[in-house]
Design an enzyme around this catalytic site. Structure first.
Site, PDB file in Angstrom:
ATOM      1  CD  GLU A  45       1.228  33.039  31.802  1.00 11.14           C
ATOM      2  OE1 GLU A  45       2.127  32.268  31.427  1.00 11.14           O
ATOM      3  OE2 GLU A  45       0.720  33.895  31.084  1.00 11.14           O
TER       4      GLU A  45
ATOM      5  CG  HIS B 287      -9.293  33.252  25.462  1.00  8.53           C
ATOM      6  ND1 HIS B 287      -8.809  32.444  24.477  1.00  8.53           N
ATOM      7  CD2 HIS B 287      -8.386  34.250  25.608  1.00  8.53           C
ATOM      8  CE1 HIS B 287      -7.660  32.925  24.035  1.00  8.53           C
ATOM      9  NE2 HIS B 287      -7.383  34.017  24.698  1.00  8.53           N
TER      10      HIS B 287
END
Lengths: 410, 361
Positions: free
Chosen positions: A126, A196
């Site tokens: 990322e 999540h």
């Protein structure tokens, strides 16, 4: 209760009536202690939540942007990206697994249409993705980076806050990475647990130099995403993953299942590109007694709360979708509070340091004498986002309704 | 003979058994141990590697077989429970990779430390928790090892630090645990596992640097199952020689489907670290039969033929079974009995897991 009884009729997979009754009681008692007790031995303990905590309410169709098509959220995102890549020859899309279409199908078909040098996968990194995106943007090309889940954005936090946000300022406007847009699925999804389900907008709200935008629906998403891509500042666009597909009901099952009420989460979205301005909140419903402010999925929750308040308490609510988190539309919110005198802000992210605290603080500064009651914040608890306790954690309509009632009776 | 009878009765105790099979097993004469040749490991910055032959005792063989079969059955049971929606959320299964968790455990002591990513059910078992606790945790029940609050990705045990959801984040943690090991001076090592996808994360390299600089007793282990979610290693990594990616850290590439290979390599690596030479890197070449998680069918980025081929040629349980039977360490019937027992055990654990109460709010 109307919504519950409608949805209950469509709960195809319930195995035991006892379990359905358990959850109905849960919805019906609000904050009463009874629902906090564990399931009794007689009920099917394996049965878990089958009902969403909100009902998606599509906006009426607009004709002003030309021909429209029925799309759900991920399709409207694909449409926006398609328009961008068509219009702007320098636009590129990259991220983890975007080439085959993405884990939420937001980039389906784009690689085939525009080529593998414009839609490509990155490795699992990322920080690298965002850093790389900043680099592309600095040369003037349009970079649309995807971070697979907002929960994974933290390795890139330094790049966003220290590099992207400060580039223009520190170079005295010689350079900028304004053509960078970072897209990321955001918010609770029913089964996401710790990593999540997060809503990290508050972390980024604290960073001058970037814009943070969160849509509530397919129509809003396309217009706002196109505005973010064209905006001359680095933008983070959070997409409520629970709204991506269908599943008006039964969304608590595994992400792969296709469910009957797909049509419920669709809206008529213009095929051609169009823009919705950033930093402008939208008053979805006018009212005179209470102002309700939310963004993303939570807008649908407060819409239901407003309907409940009207029906049960005769209270008229003004609903505002903030849309842009920073820079946020102070004027619209304050104008509304001046009119109503009461403000309730709701978000899934934890209470302490959540963006509601910023809104609350500013509003009390600007509208102190207009307030009839303390500003109410109905948010997630100050805990990590739970796995099994999600139904208790999220600020559902009962918690909001209860807070609203307390404000009215203050 | 007596020793073998005692061993057999130990194996069979506690489970309902047909008397006839017990008699059958007791009448065979088995070898006590056998020597096997194992694949030579590719080496990076190492003069010598682990030995190419190893001795497997009957007792150990039966133990490994039972453990691997338990992990396999447990994962398949989790698959079943997930499809019944009794397990919700995310569930990452490790069937196919049993030789890794059982082999690693065979090469270290219970006082050593282990940390891994989210494909952790096998390790939770090998590090000492029961199938019952694991399944209860998966179903979110109070009897679970994290009281039902952690779920699939957050299981912990003594000297087992999870169970981590964020890819690569556990590697610097592992280096930190290794620092504590060195500081405490008890000759312990830390096994720090990550996958082929995580191998491209920046923090892994930061951990390599710190571990090498301070000579930490850290065994970095890359469980290379050829796919990072849906991306094959060729499409994700500029160098797929994961055992060399530590650069200044010596490394070895191990056949992760052969439990004896994994065991020997782990013994070698642990001895290396315990001698104070610093960190070492092991790449375990393995394969997972399921998709990345239960939401992934696992066939959109690889062919069913490929999965079938691995299952038929390199299945770790089958490899051990063949070895044991061919060297007269055990009989086919005996191993079949173990299969039955394990299946029953997992079944009863799962009914426990689905019956007990939910955790309190």
């Amino acid at each position: 209760m109307a919504a519950v009884s409608v949805t209950a009729g469509r709960l195809l997979r319930l195995r035991a009536a006892g379990a359905e009754g358990y959850w109905r009681r849960l919805r019906g008692t609000g904050l009463a202690r009874s629902f906090l007790q564990p399931a009794s031995a007689g009920e099917d303990a394996a049965q878990t939540r089958q009902v969403a905590h909100f009902t998606f309410q599509p906006d009426p169709e607009t004709r002003e942007y030309g021909q429209t098509q029925k799309m759900n959220l991920f399709q409207s995102i694909t449409s926006a990206l398609d328009n961008s890549l068509a219009k702007d020859p320098t636009a590129v899309i990259f991220g983890e697994d975007v080439a085959f279409g993405g884990v939420f199908r937001c980039t389906v078909g784009l690689r085939d249409k525009y080529g593998k040098d414009r839609v490509f996968n990155t490795p699992l990194c990322e920080q690298g993705i965002v850093g790389f995106g900043i680099g592309i943007a600095v040369t003037g090309a349009t970079a649309i980076a995807e971070i697979q889940f907002a929960d994974y954005i933290f390795p890139a936090f330094d790049q966003i806050v220290n590099e992207a946000a400060k580039y223009r300022y520190r170079s005295g406007d010689l350079f900028n990475c304004g053509s960078l847009t970072i897209r990321s699925p955001w918010g609770c999804v029913g089964h996401g647990a710790l990593y999540h389900s997060q809503s990290p907008e508050a972390f980024f709200a604290h960073c001058p130099g970037i814009k943070v935008v969160i849509p509530r629906s397919p129509f809003q998403a396309k217009g706002l995403l196109l505005s973010c891509i064209e905006d001359k500042n680095p933008c983070i666009f959070f997409e409520p993953k629970i709204l991506y597909r269908a599943a008006g009901l039964n969304i608590m099952s595994s992400p792969c299942s296709v469910l009957n009420d797909k049509k419920k989460k669709m809206e008529q979205v213009p095929v051609e590109p169009y823009n919705i301005p950033l930093s402008q909140a939208e008053v979805i419903q006018e009212g005179s007694d209470v102002t309700l402010v939310a963004w993303g999925t939570q807008v649908h929750v407060i819409r239901e709360v407003a309907a409940m308040a009207q029906e049960k308490l005769g209270v008229s609510c003004e609903i505002i979708d903030l849309r842009t988190i920073i820079p946020w539309d102070v004027d619209t919110v304050c104008k509304s509070v001046i009119k109503t005198g009461r403000l309730l802000i709701s978000h899934e992210a934890p209470l302490t340091g959540g963006f509601a605290s910023e809104i609350s603080s500013t509003v009390q500064e600007e509208c102190f004498l207009n307030l009839e009651a303390p500003i109410s914040r109905v948010c997630g608890y100050d805990t990590p986002f739970p796995h099994i306790f999600e139904p208790f954690y999220i600020p559902d309509k009962w918690k909001c309704y209860d807070a609203l009632r307390k404000m009215i009776n203050y | 003979m007596r020793k073998m009878l005692a061993a057999v009765s130990r194996v069979l105790s506690g489970a309902a058994q047909k008397p006839a099979s017990r008699v059958l097993v007791a009448s065979r004469n088995f070898a006590n141990d056998a020597t096997f040749e194992i694949k030579k490991c590719d080496l990076h910055r190492l003069e010598e590697g682990p030995p190419v032959t190893t001795v497997l005792t009957r007792e150990d063989g039966l133990k490994y077989y039972r453990m691997m079969q338990t992990v396999r059955r447990m994962e398949l049971k989790a698959d079943q429970l997930y499809k019944q929606k009794i397990i919700r959320g995310f569930c990452h299964l490790c069937d196919g990779q049993e030789a890794c968790c059982v082999g690693l455990e065979a090469g270290i002591n219970p006082t050593d430390h282990l940390i891994t990513a989210y494909r952790a059910h096998g390790f939770t078992f090998t590090r000492g928790l029961s199938v019952r606790e694991i399944l209860a945790e998966l179903t979110g029940r109070r009897g679970g090892c994290a009281k039902g609050k952690g779920g699939s990705m957050h299981m912990y045990a003594k000297n087992f630090y999870g169970g981590n959801g964020i890819v690569g984040a556990q590697v610097p943690l592992g280096a930190g645990i290794a620092l504590a090991c060195k500081y405490n001076g008890k000759d312990e090592v830390c096994l720090t596992l990550y996958g082929d996808g995580a191998a491209n994360q920046g923090q892994i390299f930061e951990a390599y640097n710190m571990a090498a600089l301070w000579k930490l007793p850290c065994i970095f282990i890359c469980e290379n199952n050829r796919y990072g979610m849906g991306t094959s290693v060729e499409r994700a990594a500029a160098s797929t020689d994961y055992y060399k990616r530590g650069d200044f850290i010596p490394g070895l590439r191990v056949d992760g489907m052969d439990i004896l290979c994994v065991r020997e390599a782990t013994r070698f690596a642990a001895a290396y670290c315990r001698s104070g030479k610093g960190p070492i890197l092991m790449e375990l070449q393995t394969y997972r039969y399921h998709g990345h998680s239960m939401s992934d069918p696992g066939v959109s980025y690889r062919t069913r033929e490929e999965i079938q081929e691995v299952r038929s040629k390199s299945d770790p349980i089958m490899l051990l079974k063949d070895r044991m039977v061919n060297s007269n360490l055990a009989s086919v019937e005996e191993l079949k009995e173990i299969d039955v027992e394990v299946r029953q055990g997992v079944s009863s654990s799962s009914s426990f897991g689905t019956q007990i109460t939910l955790p309190p709010v």
